[in-house]
Design an enzyme around this catalytic site. Structure first.
Site, PDB file in Angstrom:
ATOM      1  N   ALA A  48       0.816  -1.212   0.000  1.00 18.64           N
ATOM      2  CA  ALA A  48       0.000   0.000   0.000  1.00 18.64           C
ATOM      3  C   ALA A  48       0.852   1.266   0.000  1.00 18.64           C
ATOM      4  O   ALA A  48       0.633   2.190  -0.793  1.00 18.64           O
ATOM      5  CB  ALA A  48      -0.941  -0.002   1.210  1.00 18.64           C
ATOM      6  N   GLU A  49       1.835   1.310   0.871  1.00 17.51           N
ATOM      7  CA  GLU A  49       2.605   2.539   1.032  1.00 17.51           C
ATOM      8  C   GLU A  49       3.568   2.753  -0.137  1.00 17.51           C
ATOM      9  O   GLU A  49       3.748   3.884  -0.612  1.00 17.51           O
ATOM     10  CB  GLU A  49       3.365   2.517   2.360  1.00 17.51           C
ATOM     11  CG  GLU A  49       2.459   2.380   3.580  1.00 17.51           C
ATOM     12  CD  GLU A  49       2.091   0.923   3.890  1.00 17.51           C
ATOM     13  OE1 GLU A  49       1.304   0.701   4.824  1.00 17.51           O
ATOM     14  OE2 GLU A  49       2.584   0.000   3.191  1.00 17.51           O
ATOM     15  N   ASN A 180      -6.903   1.185   6.090  1.00 17.69           N
ATOM     16  CA  ASN A 180      -6.527  -0.090   5.451  1.00 17.69           C
ATOM     17  C   ASN A 180      -6.750  -1.284   6.379  1.00 17.69           C
ATOM     18  O   ASN A 180      -5.816  -2.033   6.689  1.00 17.69           O
ATOM     19  CB  ASN A 180      -5.059  -0.047   5.000  1.00 17.69           C
ATOM     20  CG  ASN A 180      -4.909   0.285   3.521  1.00 17.69           C
ATOM     21  OD1 ASN A 180      -5.783  -0.031   2.717  1.00 17.69           O
ATOM     22  ND2 ASN A 180      -3.814   0.923   3.166  1.00 17.69           N
ATOM     23  N   GLY A 240     -17.026   4.170  -2.088  1.00 16.78           N
ATOM     24  CA  GLY A 240     -17.165   3.308  -3.257  1.00 16.78           C
ATOM     25  C   GLY A 240     -17.734   4.050  -4.452  1.00 16.78           C
ATOM     26  O   GLY A 240     -17.310   5.154  -4.787  1.00 16.78           O
ATOM     27  N   GLY A 297      -5.389  -1.874  -5.938  1.00 18.59           N
ATOM     28  CA  GLY A 297      -4.544  -0.692  -5.907  1.00 18.59           C
ATOM     29  C   GLY A 297      -5.271   0.620  -6.022  1.00 18.59           C
ATOM     30  O   GLY A 297      -4.644   1.687  -5.956  1.00 18.59           O
ATOM     31  N   ASP A 300      -4.973   2.973  -2.855  1.00 15.91           N
ATOM     32  CA  ASP A 300      -3.659   3.600  -2.748  1.00 15.91           C
ATOM     33  C   ASP A 300      -3.522   4.727  -3.768  1.00 15.91           C
ATOM     34  O   ASP A 300      -2.972   5.793  -3.466  1.00 15.91           O
ATOM     35  CB  ASP A 300      -2.563   2.563  -2.975  1.00 15.91           C
ATOM     36  CG  ASP A 300      -2.680   1.364  -2.054  1.00 15.91           C
ATOM     37  OD1 ASP A 300      -3.147   1.548  -0.908  1.00 15.91           O
ATOM     38  OD2 ASP A 300      -2.315   0.256  -2.478  1.00 15.91           O
TER      39      ASP A 300
END
Length: 379
Positions: A48-49, A180, A240, A297, A300
């Site tokens: 993620a980061e 997360n 969403g 992804g 992120d």
């Protein structure tokens, strides 16, 4: 417990965003189906980061990723690939004993019952990160420090590190925290819910999905989420297909001397729903319609787009729109990472009026630099 001296980050810093967390080598299936049936996999990276750092660097920002990998070939691949996006990886540490984490996944959407992920990360090099072995001088050298709840779940030492980094201290950069929530990573019980809430309340900017807030905290609705997170200057609730709702307001007092240096990141206002420091401005931005290729992804990428626009000092609505656009770039490719749209292209789209924004429908190839807004696919 070691830590930085006061005032480590200052106005002379050259890094825009520092991202801390585990990155792993990911094996992507050559065809749909169960993991048991997929005959071969292609190699990529996932984290993620590091995804956020790569997207920010590709968008023209000075981004650094700080992590810990094994002294192995997979660690080499991770560092080299992340650096190829323009990310500063000089502060990454190599563990001579523990391996780099890897995982395999199916091609289906993460939110479906048929999606499978097989993680091989227990005892990984990243899980050994602690306040005693990470380079604080690098972590606090940016205008923004981006963290996520995934790191807190890796080990007790990783949790101690996040608690230390989110603690109030002079010279602390603006702390961005993506909740997360990953239930399978936690070690059982309800500790994950209370830990994630604790860390989020200590941050300056929080990203949280409406669905994960309900799953982790039993909180339903954007207003209730803001009520549970009164301290952060900005709370971004991702909803969403409904878009995102942002609460931006004033806190009682700064927790870091650098918070104002990231393009007026607080986005403070004086009307709307109440926050800890008084009134909030509430900004609601609809999502884009996207022909999704792979739903991995995107969260992120959204955070990277929002942070990019924050660094540029853009209004909150444009920050959210840049988040949606960056997410749409990833949603229309098979993997976790892709080149974002050119900045002037994204700026033109983010500046569209509400009707034109609502008519956009983005599909594969939409990020091509030579495509004007009116050429983007519409129904």
């Amino acid at each position: 417990m070691s830590g930085p001296a006061a005032g480590t980050a200052d106005a002379a810093t050259t890094t825009d965003v520092v991202c801390l967390g585990e990155s792993m080598v990911t094996f992507l299936p050559s065809q749909p189906g169960r993991l048991a049936d997929v005959p071969s996999f292609g190699r990529g990276i996932g984290g993620a980061e590091s995804n956020v750092a790569c997207a920010l660097a590709a968008a023209g920002h000075r981004a650094a990723w700080v992590g810990r990998v094994g002294a192995d070939g997979f660690g080499d691949h991770l560092v080299e690939t992340i650096a190829s996006y323009g990310v500063d990886t000089s502060a990454v540490r190599r563990d001579p004993v523990r391996p780099t984490g890897i995982y395999f996944r199916t091609a289906t959407d993460r939110g479906t019952d048929t999606h499978e992920v097989a993680y091989y990360r227990a005892g990984s090099a990243a899980s050994a990160m602690s306040p005693d072995n990470v380079p604080y001088e690098d972590l606090l050298a940016g205008r923004i420090l981006h963290l996520s709840g995934i790191t807190a779940a890796l080990s007790a030492d990783c949790l101690a590190l996040l608690r230390d980094l989110t603690a109030p201290r002079p010279g602390r950069p603006l702390v961005s925290f993506d909740v997360n929530h990953r239930p399978h990573l936690w070690r059982g019980g309800d500790a994950d819910a209370s830990v994630l809430l604790e860390l989020a309340r200590r941050a300056d900017l929080v990203f949280v999905g409406e669905d994960e807030a309900e799953e982790a905290w039993g909180i339903v609705g954007a207003e209730a989420i803001r009520a549970a997170l009164p301290e952060p200057a900005v709370v971004v609730v991702k909803r969403g297909s409904a878009g995102a709702t942002v609460f931006s307001g004033l806190r009682p007092g700064p927790r870091s001397s650098n918070a104002g240096g990231a393009g007026n990141a607080a986005g403070a206002g004086s009307s709307g729903a109440g926050g800890a420091g008084g009134a909030d401005i509430v900004t609601v931005v609809p999502a884009l319609r996207v022909d999704v290729v792979a739903a991995v992804g995107a969260g992120d990428a959204f955070a990277a787009g929002f942070l990019s626009a924050t660094l540029r000092g853009l209004p909150v609505r444009e920050r959210v729109r840049h988040g949606h656009l960056m997410a749409a770039a990833v949603l229309t490719v098979p993997g976790d990472l892709t080149d974002p749209p050119a900045r002037d292209h994204a700026d033109r789209l983010a500046a569209l009026d509400d009707d034109a924004w609502g008519r956009l429908r983005l599909g594969p190839g939409w990020t091509a630099a030579d495509r004007a807004p009116e050429e983007v696919r519409t129904p």
